[in-house]
Design an enzyme around this catalytic site. Structure first.
Site: not given
Ligand SMILES: NC(=O)c1ccc[n+]([C@@H]2O[C@H](COP(=O)([O-])OP(=O)(O)OC[C@H]3O[C@@H](n4cnc5c(N)ncnc54)[C@H](O)[C@@H]3O)[C@@H](O)[C@H]2O)c1
Length: 260
Positions: A148, A161
């Protein structure tokens, strides 16, 4: 020489592919012809994504996976091999992000701290342990870790995080270097993608309302909200042969905020 960015017939595991950005990765990869393994802790969401992909003529399976548990990560790799016989790419997208409660660092819940570290960091370690030996056997494979931009620019009130996403960058670089020693004959690449603030359901669950993101949006050179589909092209490229000579790279996709 023509270069095509394609993942046709490649077997790609997307962890956390059941919703949000991971779902966009799974759908885009499948639309481009990849065989996608939706490895997700939420079995219902995983099944729905795999079903929708198949319904649109793509190929996917759902494998309920808890990346924080090594047995579950190993089962994910085995289920992939049983079904498709190889693993071309692993997208380590699963993370504890949805529903995180922002708080000053001294008020963060210790159980939340441990859960974030265990999924966001140990989860990647577990999935790499389960999958990279197979890639070494194949002589080729691609690992794409999801970090991120908060790891570069900092962000208040989610210290656990942000720390975990900094660790993802360090792990990406070290794993890249280890491949030279563990698989000198092979071509195993390890890269990361660093999304900016992306309007997934999870982001809205944390910031409350889109207006809260206005100060961040003002820092973007591209003046619109980043959405999950904006990240899918970078992951498609990192899973494709077009990125074969790239390793240890952190690809920032954030509309021009962090010029890293
Ligand atoms: N949305 C943002 O602004 C943003 C920015 C930077 C990075 N990210 C990263 O992008 C990725 C996706 O983000 P998002 O916004 O879709 O978040 P999200 O929380 O909706 O998606 C995370 C997914 O991982 C799954 N998950 C959680 N724990 C788990 C486990 N123990 N085993 C398997 N699956 C598991 C959840 O059920 C979910 O489907 C993440 O790594 C997040 O940190 C997101």
């Amino acid at each position: 020489m023509a270069v095509s960015i394609s993942v046709k017939d490649k077997v790609v595991i997307v962890t956390g592919g059941g919703q949000g950005i991971g779902k966009a990765y799974a759908e885009t990869l499948a639309a481009d012809g990849a065989k996608v393994v939706v490895a997700e802790i939420n079995a219902e969401n995983a099944a729905a994504v795999a079903k929708a992909i198949k319904g649109s003529g793509g190929e996917a399976i759902a494998v309920q996976t808890d990346v924080a548990k090594i047995d579950s990560a190993q089962n994910m790799a085995k289920a992939t091999l049983d079904k498709y016989g190889r693993i071309d790419a692993l997208v380590n997208n699963a993370a504890v992000y949805y529903g995180l409660k922002p708080a000053p660092f001294w008020d963060l819940d210790e159980a939340d701290w441990d859960r974030v570290m265990s999924v966001n960091i140990k989860g990647i370690w577990n999935c790499c342990k389960a999958v990279i030996p197979q890639m070494i056997k194949q002589g080729k494979g691609k690992v794409i870790n999801v970090s991120s931009t908060t790891a570069f620019i900092g962000a208040p009130f989610t210290l656990h995080y942000v720390a975990s996403k900094g660790a993802v960058i360090a792990m990406t670089r070290s794993l890249c270097k280890e491949m030279a020693l563990l698989a000198p004959e092979g071509e195993i690449t390890v890269n990361a993608i660093a999304p900016g603030l992306t309007f997934s359901e999870a982001t809205l669950s944390i910031i409350g309302s889109p207006e809260m993101a206005q100060p961040y949006l003002q820092q973007q050179t591209l003046k619109r909200q980043e959405v999950p589909a904006d990240l899918a092209g970078a992951v498609l490229y990192l899973c494709s042969d077009a990125s074969d000579f790239m390793s240890g790279h952190i690809m920032v996709v954030d509309g021009g905020v962090s010029l890293y």
